[in-house]
Design a protein around this motif. Sequence first.
Motif, short mmCIF file in Angstrom:
data_model
loop_
_atom_site.label_atom_id
_atom_site.label_comp_id
_atom_site.label_asym_id
_atom_site.label_seq_id
_atom_site.Cartn_x
_atom_site.Cartn_y
_atom_site.Cartn_z
N THR A 41 0.83 -1.20 0.00
CA THR A 41 0.00 0.00 0.00
C THR A 41 0.86 1.26 0.00
O THR A 41 1.85 1.34 0.73
CB THR A 41 -0.90 -0.01 1.25
N VAL A 42 0.47 2.22 -0.83
CA VAL A 42 1.16 3.52 -0.82
C VAL A 42 0.90 4.19 0.52
O VAL A 42 -0.25 4.27 0.97
CB VAL A 42 0.67 4.41 -1.98
N LYS A 43 1.92 4.68 1.18
CA LYS A 43 1.79 5.21 2.53
C LYS A 43 1.84 6.73 2.62
O LYS A 43 1.47 7.30 3.65
CB LYS A 43 2.89 4.62 3.43
N TYR A 212 -9.76 9.10 -8.62
CA TYR A 212 -10.93 8.79 -7.81
C TYR A 212 -11.67 10.10 -7.59
O TYR A 212 -11.04 11.13 -7.30
CB TYR A 212 -10.50 8.18 -6.47
N GLY A 213 -12.99 10.08 -7.74
CA GLY A 213 -13.76 11.31 -7.60
C GLY A 213 -14.86 11.18 -6.58
O GLY A 213 -15.64 10.21 -6.62
N ILE A 214 -14.94 12.14 -5.68
CA ILE A 214 -16.01 12.18 -4.68
C ILE A 214 -17.00 13.27 -5.08
O ILE A 214 -16.63 14.44 -5.22
CB ILE A 214 -15.46 12.45 -3.28
N VAL A 215 -18.24 12.88 -5.28
CA VAL A 215 -19.32 13.82 -5.57
C VAL A 215 -20.06 14.10 -4.27
O VAL A 215 -20.56 13.18 -3.61
CB VAL A 215 -20.30 13.24 -6.61
N ALA A 216 -20.12 15.38 -3.89
CA ALA A 216 -20.93 15.79 -2.74
C ALA A 216 -22.32 16.11 -3.27
O ALA A 216 -22.51 17.09 -4.00
CB ALA A 216 -20.31 17.00 -2.06
N THR A 217 -23.30 15.29 -2.93
CA THR A 217 -24.60 15.39 -3.58
C THR A 217 -25.40 16.63 -3.17
O THR A 217 -26.36 16.99 -3.85
CB THR A 217 -25.44 14.13 -3.31
N GLU A 260 -7.85 5.87 1.27
CA GLU A 260 -7.19 4.61 1.62
C GLU A 260 -7.42 3.55 0.55
O GLU A 260 -6.52 2.75 0.24
CB GLU A 260 -7.66 4.13 2.98
N ASN A 261 -8.59 3.54 -0.04
CA ASN A 261 -8.86 2.59 -1.12
C ASN A 261 -7.95 2.86 -2.31
O ASN A 261 -7.42 1.93 -2.92
CB ASN A 261 -10.32 2.68 -1.54
#
Length: 274
Positions: A41-43, A212-217, A260-261
């Motif tokens: 894992t990349v730390k 990786y993208g996080i959508v804030a709904t 982390e994923n």
Amino acid sequence: MACIEPDDRVMTMAYTLRIAFAAAVIAVSPAAAAGPAATSTVKNIVLVHGANTDGSGWRGVYDILQRDGYRVSVVQQPLTGLADDVAATQRVIDRQDGPVILVGHSYGGAIITVAGADPKVRALVYVAAVQPDVGETTNKLAASMPGDVPASDIKPTKDGFLFIDPARFAADVAADLPPAQANYMANAQMPVAAAAFDAPVTVAAWHDKPSYGIVATADHALNPELARWMYRRSGAKITEIKGSHLVYISRPRIVAGVIENAARSVGETAAEPR
């Protein structure tokens, strides 16, 4: 030639069998089969804040990642222009001792899109963030699918910087934060140079590296539909979270989980950026 007694022959054969068995286990083990391309894992995690905030907003995410064994650095870029902000991020990347997951919020997405070209960066995580392509600007993207924040809520200074009207800060970007916290942040804003939003990106690292993208709904500043469109365009792995534009503050555990994923996924798949 030395003479081996019967008991000695039995012991010698047992020892030989143990060596052969150990060699066979090594030969078929996953680590051996994977070869030199497999990594852990990349730390190293580098966090980049957005406009009108500073790095302290990452504290919740930082604490979770640190507790989970990651080495976390927070960039305090000056928000004086895209080139300056990329340079500040690059200085932090340079200090890392190995592969990096680079994370950006809001306008920080433009910053990591450019700074992410560094060979140390293995993946990019966009948290309610713009994800421009080469030649695009933050303003161009925002104008293509505007959010719900009225233009009158953005207050310019005489020297070309922008604030969010403190009276509107909570409603515009922090509706799911405790009122006292939102009020503090409204009055502790870090102004951003208006020119930063009109600076085109010169490289888009997401073309060559996983994102990786996080959508804030419930985001009023960055239209969730725009976020989805950008992340689909890049082939990003998308996570949707019910939250305001400052979702990384209101939902730190989920945001940290996405980071982390990313760290696990790129660590398991390749030793070099794709």
